[in-house]
Design an enzyme around this catalytic site. Sequence first.
Site, mmCIF file in Angstrom:
data_model
loop_
_atom_site.group_PDB
_atom_site.id
_atom_site.type_symbol
_atom_site.label_atom_id
_atom_site.label_comp_id
_atom_site.label_asym_id
_atom_site.label_seq_id
_atom_site.Cartn_x
_atom_site.Cartn_y
_atom_site.Cartn_z
ATOM 1 N N GLU A 156 -3.229 4.814 1.519
ATOM 2 C CA GLU A 156 -4.254 5.438 0.682
ATOM 3 C C GLU A 156 -4.885 4.422 -0.255
ATOM 4 O O GLU A 156 -6.063 4.521 -0.568
ATOM 5 C CB GLU A 156 -3.635 6.557 -0.160
ATOM 6 C CG GLU A 156 -3.137 7.739 0.615
ATOM 7 C CD GLU A 156 -2.500 8.785 -0.294
ATOM 8 O OE1 GLU A 156 -2.342 8.547 -1.512
ATOM 9 O OE2 GLU A 156 -2.143 9.843 0.235
ATOM 10 N N ALA A 157 -4.095 3.495 -0.743
ATOM 11 C CA ALA A 157 -4.566 2.505 -1.703
ATOM 12 C C ALA A 157 -3.608 1.319 -1.676
ATOM 13 O O ALA A 157 -2.427 1.480 -1.404
ATOM 14 C CB ALA A 157 -4.626 3.122 -3.093
ATOM 15 N N GLY A 164 0.835 -1.191 0.000
ATOM 16 C CA GLY A 164 0.000 0.000 0.000
ATOM 17 C C GLY A 164 0.869 1.239 0.000
ATOM 18 O O GLY A 164 2.060 1.194 0.323
ATOM 19 N N TYR A 165 0.239 2.335 -0.330
ATOM 20 C CA TYR A 165 0.958 3.598 -0.475
ATOM 21 C C TYR A 165 0.462 4.620 0.530
ATOM 22 O O TYR A 165 -0.728 4.921 0.601
ATOM 23 C CB TYR A 165 0.807 4.119 -1.909
ATOM 24 C CG TYR A 165 1.573 3.238 -2.859
ATOM 25 C CD1 TYR A 165 2.885 3.526 -3.180
ATOM 26 C CD2 TYR A 165 1.011 2.066 -3.366
ATOM 27 C CE1 TYR A 165 3.620 2.690 -4.003
ATOM 28 C CE2 TYR A 165 1.733 1.232 -4.185
ATOM 29 C CZ TYR A 165 3.033 1.545 -4.508
ATOM 30 O OH TYR A 165 3.761 0.709 -5.310
ATOM 31 N N ILE A 166 1.403 5.140 1.303
ATOM 32 C CA ILE A 166 1.113 6.216 2.242
ATOM 33 C C ILE A 166 1.138 7.544 1.488
ATOM 34 O O ILE A 166 0.393 8.462 1.806
ATOM 35 C CB ILE A 166 2.129 6.201 3.401
ATOM 36 C CG1 ILE A 166 1.944 4.901 4.209
ATOM 37 C CG2 ILE A 166 1.975 7.424 4.292
ATOM 38 C CD1 ILE A 166 3.016 4.663 5.254
#
Length: 156
Positions: free
Chosen positions: A83-84, A30-32
Amino acid sequence: MGKEIERKFLINASAWLAIQKPVGKLLRQGYILTDPNKTIRVRIADHTGWLTIKGISVGASRLEYEYEIPLAEAKELLDNFSEAELEKIRYEITYKGKLWEVDVFAGYNNGLVVAEIELLSEDEQFEIPEWVAEEVTHDKKYYNSNLTKHPFKDWA
């Protein structure tokens, strides 16, 4: 300073299905932060967590800093700050002395298979396996961070 030099390719599906593969490992990432100039990613691979910070790509190169973090912290970061996300199975295949990482995506990116090779320099020569097809290194839609926002299932 960390530097990643990576080229990315699509796969010839029939040739890929025909080859003997090692056991793959499930990756959850996932992406912060997914800014065009930088990304901050958290990944879980098997029972290990990773925090990775990547800069903007210039050619096939970019700054990259990657740190192993405790699994529990990786899960907590993914669950609370991502975020996603995306999931994929990664196969590591050595071909003619070079490591190829082949990602078979799942979920909203199901059907997409991408191979990556890390190099020592942008002009390093290497042999391309028969199961590798078109190069997509410079096509941003294949960046994992973009696949979380604009998944393969929505491409038309």
